[in-house]
Scaffold this motif. Structure first.
Motif, mmCIF file in Angstrom:
data_model
loop_
_atom_site.group_PDB
_atom_site.id
_atom_site.type_symbol
_atom_site.label_atom_id
_atom_site.label_comp_id
_atom_site.label_asym_id
_atom_site.label_seq_id
_atom_site.Cartn_x
_atom_site.Cartn_y
_atom_site.Cartn_z
ATOM 1 N N UNK A 24 0.847 -1.186 0.000
ATOM 2 C CA UNK A 24 0.000 0.000 0.000
ATOM 3 C C UNK A 24 0.882 1.235 0.000
ATOM 4 N N UNK A 25 0.570 2.150 -0.908
ATOM 5 C CA UNK A 25 1.344 3.365 -1.057
ATOM 6 C C UNK A 25 0.475 4.601 -0.888
ATOM 7 N N UNK A 26 1.092 5.660 -0.404
ATOM 8 C CA UNK A 26 0.462 6.977 -0.405
ATOM 9 C C UNK A 26 0.727 7.593 -1.778
ATOM 10 N N UNK A 27 -0.288 8.250 -2.343
ATOM 11 C CA UNK A 27 -0.133 8.793 -3.698
ATOM 12 C C UNK A 27 -0.926 10.088 -3.822
ATOM 13 N N UNK A 36 -4.430 10.012 -1.870
ATOM 14 C CA UNK A 36 -5.137 8.736 -1.883
ATOM 15 C C UNK A 36 -4.178 7.633 -1.445
ATOM 16 N N UNK A 37 -4.738 6.461 -1.201
ATOM 17 C CA UNK A 37 -3.930 5.265 -0.938
ATOM 18 C C UNK A 37 -4.075 4.337 -2.136
ATOM 19 N N UNK A 38 -2.965 3.802 -2.600
ATOM 20 C CA UNK A 38 -2.978 2.907 -3.761
ATOM 21 C C UNK A 38 -2.454 1.541 -3.324
ATOM 22 N N UNK A 39 -3.306 0.523 -3.466
ATOM 23 C CA UNK A 39 -2.910 -0.850 -3.136
ATOM 24 C C UNK A 39 -2.429 -1.516 -4.421
ATOM 25 N N UNK A 40 -1.202 -2.002 -4.402
ATOM 26 C CA UNK A 40 -0.577 -2.590 -5.592
ATOM 27 C C UNK A 40 -0.325 -4.069 -5.337
ATOM 28 N N UNK A 41 -0.862 -4.929 -6.221
ATOM 29 C CA UNK A 41 -0.663 -6.366 -6.059
ATOM 30 C C UNK A 41 0.817 -6.715 -6.186
ATOM 31 N N UNK A 71 -13.698 2.119 4.456
ATOM 32 C CA UNK A 71 -12.793 2.867 3.589
ATOM 33 C C UNK A 71 -13.350 2.869 2.159
ATOM 34 N N UNK A 72 -13.482 4.064 1.578
ATOM 35 C CA UNK A 72 -14.029 4.187 0.230
ATOM 36 C C UNK A 72 -13.033 3.703 -0.817
ATOM 37 N N UNK A 73 -13.543 3.047 -1.848
ATOM 38 C CA UNK A 73 -12.726 2.668 -3.004
ATOM 39 C C UNK A 73 -13.108 3.591 -4.152
ATOM 40 N N UNK A 89 -7.532 7.724 1.519
ATOM 41 C CA UNK A 89 -6.376 7.744 2.417
ATOM 42 C C UNK A 89 -6.874 8.102 3.813
ATOM 43 N N UNK A 90 -6.704 7.174 4.757
ATOM 44 C CA UNK A 90 -7.222 7.359 6.117
ATOM 45 C C UNK A 90 -6.070 7.718 7.048
ATOM 46 N N UNK A 91 -6.205 8.858 7.697
ATOM 47 C CA UNK A 91 -5.197 9.272 8.677
ATOM 48 C C UNK A 91 -5.553 8.675 10.034
#
Length: 663
Positions: A24-27, A36-41, A71-73, A89-91
């Motif tokens: 999971x990355x911050x982007x 946003x948060x980006x989940x990368x396989x 958490x929204x997608x 992105x949840x703080x």
């Protein structure tokens, strides 16, 4: 990965976590300008069709879940062979970290967290989606104290589960007994997992632990947890009862819905009596839940499917059961039972005689609130009354299928044989959230209350919406949600002020495009001649810099180019030309001419001299030409011209060879 831009939009800035399937990355969303948060396989799974399908399923399932506690997608896709999901992105911090840092959490806070997670699960279960991996690591606690459930990475629509993929997924410390055994799951499995989470949050200790996942899973199946009060003595008996009911081995003895568990937690928080939970967890040995289940090992992130074993003889891996008697006590037990049965029969007989002597008379209506319809009917009839009308209505405080109203009420004196009417709850009414966009705050509050929802003002935000009207709401309009759900709304402060780009020096088309992309309206004005700015180039703008509201007008002034009057002209040589031809050549170059006559050996009318003779001039400059008047000995003249004679002008007219010069 840092610096990579997915689909030309999401720029990765830093890594914030890694799980079994993905990082999971911050982007930065470069289109909407938000974090946003980006989940990368992970690459090793990208080529696996089953994991790819599961990854896509996460996006498709989670994108349909609308709740303040989920958490929204936002988006998902594939970029150069890499699968990714874009999420809110949840703080804040995850609940596991909070427990590790602080130990046991305040029990009221535990109940609040549990209530909000129940609300999230209720939304998911309502769409036939189970989380399957409820654990404190997947519960984010935000700075305002509210939680968001994340990572529906192994959630899937219940009806789409295939035999192969129904094996256990999840974390051993929080999986339900049926999940550990590889059985078909329903929402009760998530309720059990939440019970484990609340147990850990309230006590600071896991309900079951062991040296490995297999031993922990065995304990989940076969052992009852130590009551929380034996770990933390000051825990409330009501909260302990809620946790223990959620962790019942048999799912039929747990809360039947996440909403039912939420009501129990809310009752605890409100100081109301918590019905239906006391003594729910038996301290007796737990009966075996079925036979030996197949072992399914090796799914990444998964837990082995466990057989049920006798803890005292775990090496044999044989099914076992527990008996509540033994042969040495059979006789005494039978004797005791006989005495008890005799006493009960005597009491019943005495009661029957008393009723016969006293007649039917009045008694008090039993309290059947919260009971199932079947049990309520039995209780009323056993008390000597007749069940009258049975109606249904929505009731947010009562689980569907249970009594939410009775008439006459409990403990009302009523002659036996009379009717008692029942109202059965249909549960929480579900409806569509209204569209608040464009409403004032007052209108939005009224619209939500009229529709049965709870309004909550969430602050101001710059937007294109009219000032002082709703510009955003959550959940969105049209979302199906239980009545009573809190709907947040934001009020617009008007368009956000934007920095005005400097376009001076750009060509007209580029300048206009730049300003319009920035959100401004462009007005084009024609400027003056300019030696500095070529024709069609922006020579000035108004305003030049600063900030303007989106949609405001910026005026650009476009140059007409170099002034023709200031353009350099090469002076032609006209010596030797006839006067008329010389005058025409000069006039055609937008120059003026002055004609002087002088005697010379050249034929009369021939230009014998000019001034200046060469170089450059500007439009309107004067060229003086001297024209031969013939030889000096010619009769009728002394060979001297008067000078300054002839016409000059831009029109190209030849001079009339008079003694006056015209400028």
């Amino acid at each position: 990965m840092i610096g990579r831009v997915f689909n030309g939009r999401y720029k990765i800035t830093e890594r914030i976590g890694i799980g079994g399937m993905a990082e999971v990355y911050k982007a930065q969303d470069q289109v909407l300008g938000r974090t946003v948060a980006v989940k990368v396989m992970l690459p090793q799974y990208a080529a696996d069709s089953e994991f790819t399908a599961r990854f896509k399923q996460e996006a498709a399932s989670a994108a349909n879940l609308q709740s303040p506690y989920i958490v929204n997608v936002y988006d998902w896709g594939q970029d150069e062979g890499t699968y990714f999901i874009v999420m809110e992105y949840v703080r804040g911090t995850d609940l596991k970290s909070a427990i590790q840092q602080r130990g046991a959490i305040n029990q009221r806070k535990v109940a609040e967290i549990g209530s909000q997670v129940c609300q999230a699960l209720s939304v998911a279960h309502g769409q036939d989606i189970m989380h399957r991996d409820i654990k404190p690591q997947n519960i984010m606690v935000q700075p305002d104290g509210n939680v968001k459930v994340m990572d529906f990475g192994i959630a899937r629509a219940k009806n789409s589960v295939k035999a192969k993929t129904s094996s256990v997924l999840g974390t051993a410390h929080y999986i339900s007994p049926e999940q550990a055994q590889g059985k078909e799951l329903d929402g009760g499995s998530d309720i059990y997992s939440l019970g484990c989470v609340l147990y850990e949050a309230a006590t600071g200790q896991l309900p079951f632990d062991g040296p490995d996942a297999v031993s922990v899973a065995m304990r989940q199946v076969n052992e009852a947890p130590l009551p929380p009060s034996q770990v933390k003595p000051d825990i409330s008996p009501d909260l302990e009862a809620i946790i223990m009911k959620a962790m019942e081995k048999n799912s039929y003895n747990r809360f039947q819905t996440a909403r039912e568990m939420k009501h129990a937690l809310d009752d605890f928080l409100m100081g109301r009596p918590v019905a239906g939970v006391a003594g729910a967890m038996s301290s007796a040995p737990t009966a075996v839940m079925g036979g030996v289940a197949p072992m399914a090992m090796g799914e990444p992130g998964g837990t082995a499917v466990m057989p049920v074993v006798n803890p005292a003889n775990s090496g044999s891996m044989q099914p076992t059961s527990f008996r509540m008697d033994d042969d040495s006590k059979k006789k005494s037990n039978k004797k005791t039972i006989g005495i008890v049965v005799g006493l009960i029969a005597g009491i019943i007989a005495i009661a029957a005689v008393a009723m016969a002597l006293l007649g039917g008379g009045e008694a008090k209506v039993p309290d059947v609130m919260g009971q199932t319809q079947e049990s309520a009917v039995k209780a009323i009839e056993a008390a000597g009354y007749v069940v009258g009308d049975i109606t249904e209505e929505f009731d947010a405080e009562t689980v569907a299928g249970r009594v939410c109203g009775q008439d006459p009420g409990a403990d009302t004196p009523l002659e036996k044989g009379q009717k008692v009417n029942l109202v059965i709850s249909k549960g929480v009414e579900n409806g569509s959230i209204p569209n608040l966009k464009g409403m004032t705050a007052e209108q939005a509050e009224k619209s939500l209350k009229d529709a049965g929802y709870t309004p909550q003002y969430a602050g101001n935000e710059a937007s294109d919406a009219d000032k002082d009207t709703v510009c955003k709401q959550s959940p969105e309009s049209g979302t199906q949600a239980d009545k009573g759900t809190t709907v947040k709304y934001w009020i617009s402060t008007g368009p956000e002020d934007i920095e005005v780009p400097n376009v001076v020096g750009s060509d007209q088309a580029s300048a206009k495009s730049t300003l319009e992309k920035a959100g401004f309206t462009v007005n084009v004005a024609t400027g003056e001649y300019s030696d500095k700015y070529p024709e069609g180039q922006v020579m000035s703008q108004n305003p030049n810099g600063g900030k303007l509201a989106k949609g405001e007008t910026v005026t650009i002034t476009v140059s007409k180019g170099e002034d023709p009057a200031s353009k350099a002209i090469n002076i032609p040589s006209v010596v030797g030309m006839a006067s008329a031809d010389a005058q025409s050549a000069i006039a055609n170059l937008d120059l003026r001419y002055n004609v002087i006559e002088a005697p010379s050996d050249q034929p009369k009318g021939t230009v014998i001299k000019q001034s200046p003779t060469s170089g450059q001039a500007k439009k309107g400059d004067t060229i003086t030409i001297t024209v031969s008047s013939g030889p000096a000995s010619n009769p009728g003249g002394n060979g001297q011209g008067n000078g300054n004679s002839g016409n000059s002008g831009n029109s190209g007219n030849g001079g009339d060879e008079s003694d006056e010069s015209q400028d």
